[in-house]
Motif scaffolding. Structure first.
Motif, PDB file in Angstrom:
ATOM      1  N   LEU A  50       4.294  -0.949   8.870  1.00  0.00           N
ATOM      2  CA  LEU A  50       3.109  -0.154   9.179  1.00  0.00           C
ATOM      3  C   LEU A  50       2.499  -0.575  10.521  1.00  0.00           C
ATOM      4  O   LEU A  50       2.016   0.266  11.290  1.00  0.00           O
ATOM      5  CB  LEU A  50       2.074  -0.302   8.060  1.00  0.00           C
ATOM      6  N   THR A  51       2.505  -1.866  10.801  1.00  0.00           N
ATOM      7  CA  THR A  51       2.003  -2.349  12.085  1.00  0.00           C
ATOM      8  C   THR A  51       2.831  -1.788  13.231  1.00  0.00           C
ATOM      9  O   THR A  51       2.297  -1.317  14.254  1.00  0.00           O
ATOM     10  CB  THR A  51       2.029  -3.889  12.117  1.00  0.00           C
ATOM     11  N   ASP A  69       0.053  -8.101   9.384  1.00  0.00           N
ATOM     12  CA  ASP A  69      -0.253  -7.851   7.975  1.00  0.00           C
ATOM     13  C   ASP A  69      -1.638  -7.238   7.764  1.00  0.00           C
ATOM     14  O   ASP A  69      -2.268  -7.453   6.728  1.00  0.00           O
ATOM     15  CB  ASP A  69      -0.143  -9.142   7.168  1.00  0.00           C
ATOM     16  N   HIS A  70      -2.121  -6.466   8.746  1.00  0.00           N
ATOM     17  CA  HIS A  70      -3.420  -5.803   8.598  1.00  0.00           C
ATOM     18  C   HIS A  70      -3.225  -4.311   8.373  1.00  0.00           C
ATOM     19  O   HIS A  70      -2.260  -3.716   8.842  1.00  0.00           O
ATOM     20  CB  HIS A  70      -4.294  -6.020   9.839  1.00  0.00           C
ATOM     21  N   LEU A  71      -4.181  -3.715   7.668  1.00  0.00           N
ATOM     22  CA  LEU A  71      -4.190  -2.274   7.442  1.00  0.00           C
ATOM     23  C   LEU A  71      -5.226  -1.635   8.363  1.00  0.00           C
ATOM     24  O   LEU A  71      -6.377  -2.075   8.407  1.00  0.00           O
ATOM     25  CB  LEU A  71      -4.536  -1.958   5.988  1.00  0.00           C
ATOM     26  N   THR A 114       0.813  -1.220   0.000  1.00  0.00           N
ATOM     27  CA  THR A 114       0.000   0.000   0.000  1.00  0.00           C
ATOM     28  C   THR A 114       0.845   1.268   0.000  1.00  0.00           C
ATOM     29  O   THR A 114       0.315   2.353   0.179  1.00  0.00           O
ATOM     30  CB  THR A 114      -0.925   0.016   1.235  1.00  0.00           C
ATOM     31  N   MET A 140       3.879  -4.162   5.306  1.00  0.00           N
ATOM     32  CA  MET A 140       2.772  -4.318   6.245  1.00  0.00           C
ATOM     33  C   MET A 140       3.298  -4.447   7.679  1.00  0.00           C
ATOM     34  O   MET A 140       2.715  -3.899   8.621  1.00  0.00           O
ATOM     35  CB  MET A 140       1.928  -5.541   5.878  1.00  0.00           C
ATOM     36  N   TRP A 193     -10.355  -0.705   8.022  1.00  0.00           N
ATOM     37  CA  TRP A 193      -9.547  -1.878   8.351  1.00  0.00           C
ATOM     38  C   TRP A 193      -9.632  -2.901   7.231  1.00  0.00           C
ATOM     39  O   TRP A 193     -10.671  -3.067   6.593  1.00  0.00           O
ATOM     40  CB  TRP A 193     -10.056  -2.492   9.655  1.00  0.00           C
ATOM     41  N   SER A 194      -8.537  -3.571   6.988  1.00  0.00           N
ATOM     42  CA  SER A 194      -8.520  -4.674   6.025  1.00  0.00           C
ATOM     43  C   SER A 194      -7.420  -5.637   6.421  1.00  0.00           C
ATOM     44  O   SER A 194      -6.352  -5.226   6.890  1.00  0.00           O
ATOM     45  CB  SER A 194      -8.273  -4.166   4.602  1.00  0.00           C
ATOM     46  N   VAL A 246      -6.107  -7.334   4.121  1.00  0.00           N
ATOM     47  CA  VAL A 246      -5.382  -7.382   2.838  1.00  0.00           C
ATOM     48  C   VAL A 246      -5.108  -8.848   2.495  1.00  0.00           C
ATOM     49  O   VAL A 246      -3.984  -9.225   2.162  1.00  0.00           O
ATOM     50  CB  VAL A 246      -4.083  -6.556   2.880  1.00  0.00           C
ATOM     51  N   GLY A 266      -6.663   2.221   9.121  1.00  0.00           N
ATOM     52  CA  GLY A 266      -6.583   3.541   8.516  1.00  0.00           C
ATOM     53  C   GLY A 266      -6.504   4.695   9.491  1.00  0.00           C
ATOM     54  O   GLY A 266      -6.119   5.792   9.115  1.00  0.00           O
TER      55      GLY A 266
END
Length: 361
Positions: free
Chosen positions: A49-50, A121-123, A41, A46, A275-276, A278, A125
């Motif tokens: 980002l976490t 590995d989750h998004l 992304t 991922m 949230w996703s 992915v 926002g």
């Protein structure tokens, strides 16, 4: 706003679950380069980002990362570009699902440490909303509740499990009445219309001793081998290596099936965030920036007279003409073409390649 802190003003300890291979995102995701280490992304992976979400050391302690020996060096290299280059690694000798992975982390923590369990590995926002939910959950976790976090659904979704809300425990927190497996489309629509169901995000917060007590009551076949594997394991350079023989005897089971569906002290805190997980090309298409024809093009890719498609190239030029609702994924050694919404077809393709003994997995 008060700080999110644990007992005796100690910060919460994040536990990052960093196993798995993300087969539904093949051929980008491979055993040697799993989804959590990919930049899907933006510029950061991922995993990075976490870690960014829990970078405030006043609130969060140095993380524990549970992964495998085969991924340790890849993860260590990614940690250098985060706030946690000193994160401790717990190296599972074998894949045993989430309950044993969390058990290893709880056994290495102090009994009254608060542990925030997060997939790598989750998004999410809205990091501020996430931290506010964690703060709310920490109050209950200190009291011995096993806290899970649910996402308010914005659409019927058959790819996620659900949590049914029970009685109110405090402002913004509820008893978890039940956990529901991934539903069919009609039932998923009913859950959204009801308003009393949340997506199960697989994020948890609890004291280490509260979780271990729940394992002892509901899944001793997980706890006992994990306890032995830690006792017989070795630690060096910030890496814990549990005993392979002992850990191999642990039952392979998710934390939901092992504990959350059985314990009486389960609380849920809703999160109103984008949230996703992915977990498929469909979900990557949903969260990506699109052109006027609902297309996503990443890398050396172009679309003409096409709509609703995702083209992602890490290798050759890919030109898609006159296609609709496809995912076309190209790497240096493989190309996947699949209906964008059919993640099961990707799994089937991976199983086919595995049966053939193909090394490109």
């Amino acid at each position: 706003m008060s700080s999110v802190v644990g007992r005796d003003d100690r910060p919460i300890t994040p536990v990052i679950l960093c196993g798995g291979s993300g087969t539904r995102l093949w051929p980008l995701s491979r055993n040697a380069r799993p989804k959590q280490l990919l930049s899907l992304t933006g510029a950061r992976s991922m995993l990075q980002l976490t870690l960014d979400r829990i970078s405030d050391r006043r609130r969060f302690a140095v993380p524990l990362v549970v992964t495998s020996e085969s991924q340790a060096e890849l993860i260590a290299r990614q940690l250098v570009d985060t706030h946690a280059p000193d994160a401790a690694l717990i190296l599972e000798p074998a894949a045993r699902n989430t309950a044993p992975a969390i058990a290893l982390a709880a056994l290495t923590a102090a009994p009254d440490d608060l542990l925030l369990i997060m997939p790598s590995d989750h998004l999410i926002g809205d990091a501020d909303a996430f931290r506010l939910a964690v703060e709310k959950g920490s109050e209950l976790a200190e009291q011995g509740w096993l806290v899970t976090f649910g996402i308010r659904p914005n659409r019927p979704e058959t790819g996620y499990g659900y949590i049914k809300l029970g009685d109110t425990l405090s402002a913004g927190a509820f008893r978890a009445e039940s956990f529901v497996e991934k539903p069919e489309a009609e039932r998923a629509a009913a859950y959204v219309a009801d308003g009393g169901y949340l997506w199960n995000a697989g994020i948890f917060l609890f004291r280490a001793d509260s979780f271990l007590a729940a394992l002892a009551a509901h899944a001793p076949e997980v706890l006992d081998p994990c306890r032995q594997s830690v006792a017989e394991g070795s630690t060096s350079a910030g890496r814990l290596r549990p005993s392979p023989d002992a850990f191999g005897a642990a039952r392979s089971i998710s934390v939901d099936h092992a504990v959350m569906e059985h314990a009486a002290n389960i609380a849920v805190v809703p999160m109103d965030v984008r949230w996703s997980d992915v977990g498929s090309w469909q979900s990557l298409h949903e969260i990506s920036e699109k052109d006027g024809d609902d297309n996503v093009a990443v890398g050396d890719a172009a679309l003409l007279r096409s709509s609703g498609s995702l083209v992602h190239s890490d290798g050759p030029l890919v030109v898609a003409v006159g296609v609709q609702d496809l995912a076309i994924i190209a790497t240096g050694d493989a190309v996947l073409v699949v209906p964008r919404g059919d993640s099961q077809a990707v799994r089937d393709a991976v199983e086919l390649l595995k049966a053939r003994g193909d090394s490109r997995l």
